[in-house]
Design a protein around this motif. Structure first.
Motif, PDB file in Angstrom:
ATOM      1  N   GLU A 119       0.782  -1.182  -0.335  1.00 28.40           N
ATOM      2  CA  GLU A 119       0.532  -0.077  -0.065  1.00 28.40           C
ATOM      3  C   GLU A 119       0.815   1.368   0.242  1.00 28.40           C
TER       4      GLU A 119
ATOM      5  N   SER B  85      -3.566   8.672   4.814  1.00 34.59           N
ATOM      6  CA  SER B  85      -4.332   7.546   5.342  1.00 34.59           C
ATOM      7  C   SER B  85      -3.520   6.939   5.519  1.00 34.59           C
TER       8      SER B  85
ATOM      9  N   THR C 113      -4.680   4.463   7.741  1.00 28.42           N
ATOM     10  CA  THR C 113      -5.456   3.749   9.354  1.00 28.42           C
ATOM     11  C   THR C 113      -6.141   2.543   7.926  1.00 28.42           C
ATOM     12  N   HIS C 114      -7.192   2.388   7.328  1.00 26.52           N
ATOM     13  CA  HIS C 114      -7.346   1.012   6.531  1.00 26.52           C
ATOM     14  C   HIS C 114      -6.799   0.058   7.263  1.00 26.52           C
TER      15      HIS C 114
END
Length: 507
Positions: A72, A141, A143-144
């Protein structure tokens, strides 16, 4: 003095026995202590293996999650780097255009100024700076990809030793003994979804009730039973009872055995009586073969005589110039028989009896003839059957006779009367004897088709009887009365319409 010695001797014997008991118990304790140590080491090793396996799984999951985060990160970084590169190029082109426009303001000649203005307008129209999206394609972000192992942590904190399954309970009412099979059914005292399979153990015994420690056979094991019922088939019931016990197993441990259950296995189990057979028969337990050379190897007892049936009765010599026909009889020339002294059959009675008398109850056995067997008979006879008597030719024996010599015949015989049977000779013949009901029936052992029935009243114990000439027979005993035979006996009432011609005889 003597009484004191006897008393002292009893005390010494009692002490010696007690010492033996204590020493045996000490040995048992030492063996148990050794077993505790060995089993504890084994369990610790298994625990290490389980935790190592758990650690390995956690490491694999962690590595997979780390790879997901890195992938990611790489994806977002690539998107942002591409967008950043495009913006830098657009900014450079825009600054160059701005500088050119500023210089164009200083041009004095109208024609050149107009030309420069058009160029600037065209370049502004085509400038990439005005086509850019000034919004990041991806956010920063992550956070996922966050984790929350609180639930798993609680599960790990509840890790404990696997509970040992409780002992199953065998239900004797649901157990069934029939057709040489035993179906054993059991249930768990309470539901246990951790159970993976069951282990059934059984052994044959002649003792009713609970299993005995001494003089018992080893348990036989059937493992990996998934249900709560199992059928043992193809059994030979050579004992009066069978003990059963069952235990439940989960993935790691086996539970305690159920209370043992003893089931009765009624069946007639007998062998051929070698001492009663004709000299020309070779007998081994449940097999008999005709041997013209004297299969029992006792020719030396009859010196100078040939094995032609009647070896020591001079009045029969004129009838036995060659291999005698099994259809010929020697009853007319039979001397008075001494009933208790017979060692074997003789003359043309190529007969052998079973070694177990039937005095009551219902019994069943099967007989199979060799393909090239010329002649044989299957039936029952009283113990008083004479040396020269042939099965079915006296009022003390009943049989069916198969003749494949010269002509093919299949008949029922009793008291020297013959009833031809218009049925095909089966591969195996089943014999059903109901002593108390006075019935002897013969069946096709495969199809359970009734071949013939005798109806009589047995006044003495009977023995299974067999005659064989030029061939052999094999027996299958230790069998229960098949369910199909029991059903047919009830429906037919144990009597065929054609049997009366051989039954209306005074016994």
């Amino acid at each position: 003095m003597d009484s004191q010695k006897e008393a002292l001797q009893r005390i010494i014997s009692t002490l010696a026995n007690k010492n033996d008991e204590i020493q045996n118990f000490i040995d048992t304790l030492n063996q148990t202590l050794k077993g505790v140590q060995e089993n504890s080491s084994n369990i610790l090793s298994e625990l290490d293996e389980e935790f190592d396996s758990l650690y390995s799984i956690l490491d694999e999951v962690k590595e997979s999650m780390i790879n997901s985060i890195k992938q990611e990160q790489a994806r977002k970084s690539q998107e942002l780097q591409s967008q950043l590169s495009q913006c830098n190029n657009a900014l450079e082109n825009s600054e160059e255009l701005l500088e050119f426009a500023a210089r164009s303001l200083d041009i004095k000649e109208p024609e050149e100024f107009s030309k420069a203005a058009r160029q600037i307008k065209d370049r502004v129209t085509m400038a990439s700076a005005f086509r850019l999206s000034l919004k990041p394609k991806v956010s920063d972000s992550m956070t996922h990809l966050m984790v929350d192992f609180s639930q798993e942590r609680q599960i790990l904190q509840t890790l404990k030793f696997l509970p040992v399954p409780k002992a199953p309970e065998i239900d004797p009412v649901e157990c069934l003994v029939a057709d040489n099979s035993v179906t054993v059914a059991w249930r768990m005292p309470e539901e246990d979804n951790k159970i993976d399979h069951f282990i059934l153990e059984y052994r044959k015994t002649n003792f009713d009730g609970l299993p005995r420690v001494k003089d018992e056979r080893c348990w036989e094991i059937t493992d990996n039973i998934k249900g709560t019922e199992y059928t043992l088939s193809g059994l030979k019931f050579d004992s009066k009872y069978m003990n059963f016990r069952v235990r439940a197993c989960n993935k790691a441990v086996a539970g305690e055995y159920s209370d043992p259950v003893t089931l009765e296995t009624k069946a007639l189990n007998f062998s051929l009586d070698n001492s009663s057979s004709h000299l020309n028969l070779r007998v081994e337990d449940t097999c008999v073969e005709w041997d013209p050379t004297g299969g029992k190897g006792q020719e030396s007892k009859i010196k100078g005589k040939e094995n032609k049936g009647s070896a020591h009765v001079t009045s029969l010599k004129k009838h036995t110039s060659g291999t005698p026909s099994p259809k010929r009889t020697s009853i007319g020339s039979r001397p008075p028989a001494v009933r208790g002294s017979r060692d074997r059959f003789t003359g043309e009675s190529y007969t052998v009896l079973g070694d177990t008398a039937i005095e009551s109850g219902q019994h069943y056995w099967e007989v199979k003839a060799q393909k090239d067997c010329k002649s044989y008979s299957v039936g029952v006879a009283y113990k008083t059957l004479g040396k020269f008597d042939q099965l079915g030719k006296t009022n003390t024996s009943w049989c069916i006779h198969v003749n494949n010599w010269l002509q093919n015949t299949f008949a029922a015989k009793h008291n020297n009367k013959v009833k031809a049977l218009d049925v095909t000779v089966p591969e195996r013949i089943g014999v059903f004897c109901d002593f108390d009901g006075g019935q002897l029936s013969f069946y096709d052992a495969n199809s359970k088709q009734l071949l013939y029935s005798f109806k009589t009243k047995f006044t003495q114990p009977v023995l299974p009887g067999f005659m064989v000439w030029c061939g052999g027979l094999s027996l299958n005993t230790g069998m229960q009365v098949p369910s199909a035979v029991r059903t047919l006996q009830k429906s037919e009432n144990g009597m065929t319409g054609s049997a009366s011609s051989l039954n209306n005889i005074t016994q």
